[in-house]
Design a protein around this motif. Structure first.
Motif, short mmCIF file in Angstrom:
data_model
loop_
_atom_site.label_atom_id
_atom_site.label_comp_id
_atom_site.label_asym_id
_atom_site.label_seq_id
_atom_site.Cartn_x
_atom_site.Cartn_y
_atom_site.Cartn_z
N SER A 12 -84.12 12.80 -34.20
CA SER A 12 -82.98 12.18 -33.37
C SER A 12 -81.96 11.67 -34.74
O SER A 12 -82.13 12.07 -35.95
CB SER A 12 -83.63 10.47 -33.35
N TYR A 146 -82.89 -3.96 -45.76
CA TYR A 146 -82.52 -2.51 -45.49
C TYR A 146 -81.53 -2.32 -46.71
O TYR A 146 -81.77 -0.73 -47.23
CB TYR A 146 -81.77 -2.50 -44.14
N THR A 181 -76.06 6.53 -33.43
CA THR A 181 -77.38 7.11 -33.23
C THR A 181 -78.38 5.98 -32.62
O THR A 181 -77.86 4.80 -32.53
CB THR A 181 -77.99 7.50 -34.61
N1 LIG Z 1 -76.87 5.03 -37.76
C1 LIG Z 1 -76.21 4.67 -38.77
O1 LIG Z 1 -75.33 3.66 -38.72
C2 LIG Z 1 -76.67 4.75 -40.39
C3 LIG Z 1 -75.78 4.63 -41.26
C4 LIG Z 1 -76.38 4.65 -42.41
C5 LIG Z 1 -77.38 5.23 -43.06
N2 LIG Z 1 -78.59 5.50 -41.87
C6 LIG Z 1 -79.75 6.26 -42.22
O2 LIG Z 1 -79.59 7.68 -41.66
C7 LIG Z 1 -81.05 7.97 -41.17
C8 LIG Z 1 -81.26 8.41 -40.00
O3 LIG Z 1 -81.04 7.36 -39.12
P1 LIG Z 1 -80.11 7.51 -37.73
O4 LIG Z 1 -79.07 6.64 -37.90
O5 LIG Z 1 -80.24 9.14 -37.37
O6 LIG Z 1 -81.41 6.81 -36.77
P2 LIG Z 1 -82.43 7.40 -35.61
O7 LIG Z 1 -81.75 8.21 -34.64
O8 LIG Z 1 -83.02 6.12 -35.19
O9 LIG Z 1 -83.28 8.11 -36.37
C9 LIG Z 1 -84.18 7.77 -37.22
C10 LIG Z 1 -85.40 8.95 -37.52
O10 LIG Z 1 -86.42 8.37 -38.38
C11 LIG Z 1 -87.50 8.56 -37.64
N3 LIG Z 1 -88.73 7.43 -37.90
C12 LIG Z 1 -88.70 6.10 -37.49
N4 LIG Z 1 -89.68 5.75 -37.81
C13 LIG Z 1 -90.43 6.74 -38.56
C14 LIG Z 1 -91.75 6.61 -38.86
N5 LIG Z 1 -92.57 5.54 -38.90
N6 LIG Z 1 -92.35 7.87 -39.45
C15 LIG Z 1 -91.56 8.99 -39.38
N7 LIG Z 1 -90.60 8.97 -38.98
C16 LIG Z 1 -89.85 8.06 -38.52
C17 LIG Z 1 -87.31 8.77 -36.08
O11 LIG Z 1 -88.27 9.64 -35.30
P3 LIG Z 1 -89.40 8.92 -34.48
O12 LIG Z 1 -88.82 7.71 -33.66
O13 LIG Z 1 -89.82 9.92 -33.75
O14 LIG Z 1 -90.56 8.51 -35.57
C18 LIG Z 1 -86.08 9.39 -36.19
O15 LIG Z 1 -86.10 10.79 -36.17
C19 LIG Z 1 -82.08 6.73 -41.64
O16 LIG Z 1 -82.40 6.74 -42.92
C20 LIG Z 1 -80.86 5.42 -41.60
O17 LIG Z 1 -81.17 4.48 -42.54
C21 LIG Z 1 -78.07 5.28 -40.47
#
Ligand SMILES: NC(=O)c1ccc[n+]([C@@H]2O[C@H](COP(=O)([O-])OP(=O)(O)OC[C@H]3O[C@@H](n4cnc5c(N)ncnc54)[C@H](OP(=O)(O)O)[C@@H]3O)[C@@H](O)[C@H]2O)c1
Length: 255
Positions: A12, A146, A181
């Motif tokens: 994702s 976080y 996301t």
């Molecule tokens: N979106 C934002 O605004 C933002 C901003 C700054 C940083 N980030 C960081 O970017 C990274 C990716 O997040 P995203 O925004 O792409 O959100 P996302 O779409 O929710 O993706 C999160 C990913 O982590 C996986 N995940 C969650 N729980 C897990 C677990 N227990 N074991 C293994 N995998 C797990 C999810 O897959 P499953 O649910 O299939 O396990 C998914 O593939 C994260 O580290 C987040 O902190 C996001």
């Protein structure tokens, strides 16, 4: 010997976008894609074969399955991208203990453990990309655990890069601003944040990430002008003021 990329969170958002682009940018034979959602991992069409490795990384023993595969296949890991992560925007006391500790487990412990287990399979020219956040640069009320986990990711990644210089392995911490996301389905379930001042596309974050991966000296990247300006301000201003501005900007609905 097979050359591979290992990507956590590949089912994702930012991790998925990374997986969809990596084979276009680098010569790899296979992607090892990790997350809990097996179906979504299997559905990835990344231009090279994808090995779906469904793991719940909040459980420390889950990484043993990855280690076993590494020992069995002995690949050359060209790229490791740790993108699995989650956040919770809520007052500390209203977030469950399970989630407060779960963020530490997934965002810090699993990322560290995977990096430790994968590094022996990396050679000269390898890259470790860890997804941090702009939250790494400041304390974030109603996102305190976080933000602290992301400060860890930034600090760990940059200092590790110094150590790995002698092995010619690069590290890069990616520090995205709000990005469109599924993150918010979990992070803002209580709608504590009622306004997002700016929202980037995951494709933009990954375009800037791949550009930074190719720059020898860059060990962190803050994609986008709003993100850069925010980080610049957090370096100039007292953090007490930065926290007040954050609360006003995102119009936090305090329960
Ligand atoms: N979106 C934002 O605004 C933002 C901003 C700054 C940083 N980030 C960081 O970017 C990274 C990716 O997040 P995203 O925004 O792409 O959100 P996302 O779409 O929710 O993706 C999160 C990913 O982590 C996986 N995940 C969650 N729980 C897990 C677990 N227990 N074991 C293994 N995998 C797990 C999810 O897959 P499953 O649910 O299939 O396990 C998914 O593939 C994260 O580290 C987040 O902190 C996001």
């Amino acid at each position: 010997m097979k050359t591979i990329a290992i990507i956590t969170g590949a089912s994702s958002g930012i991790g998925k976008e990374f997986a969809l682009r990596v084979a276009k940018e680098y010569q790899i034979d296979e992607i090892w894609a990790i997350a809990r959602g097996e179906d979504r991992l299997r559905a990835l069409q990344a231009g090279v074969p994808v090995k779906a490795i469904p793991l719940d990384l909040t459980a420390p023993a889950s990484v043993d399955a990855l280690s076993a595969l590494l020992r069995e296949e002995k690949p050359n890991v060209k790229i490791l991208c740790n993108a699995s992560g989650y956040g919770k925007f809520e007052s500390f006391e209203n977030v469950s203990e399970e989630d407060n500790l779960g963020m530490l487990d997934l965002n810090c412990r699993a990322l560290t453990q995977i990096t430790y287990r994968v590094l022996p399979f990396m050679t000269e020219g390898g890259i470790v990309v860890n997804i941090a956040s702009v939250a790494a640069f400041q304390p974030v009320p109603y996102g305190n655990v976080y933000a602290a986990t992301k400060s860890y990711v930034l600090s760990f990644t940059r200092s590790l890069g110094r150590e790995l210089k002698s092995r010619k392995i690069k590290t890069l911490a990616v520090c995205p601003y709000w990005t469109k996301t599924a993150f918010f389905d979990r992070a803002n379930r209580q709608s504590v944040i009622t306004r997002f001042d700016c929202m980037y596309e995951p494709s933009f974050i990954i375009k800037k990430t791949f550009r930074a991966m190719k720059k020898k000296k860059k060990d962190f990247v803050v994609p986008g002008a709003v993100a850069k300006l925010t980080v610049f301000a957090t370096k100039l201003l007292p953090h007490k003021l930065v926290m007040s501005v954050f609360l006003r900007q995102q119009k936090l609905h305090k329960k």
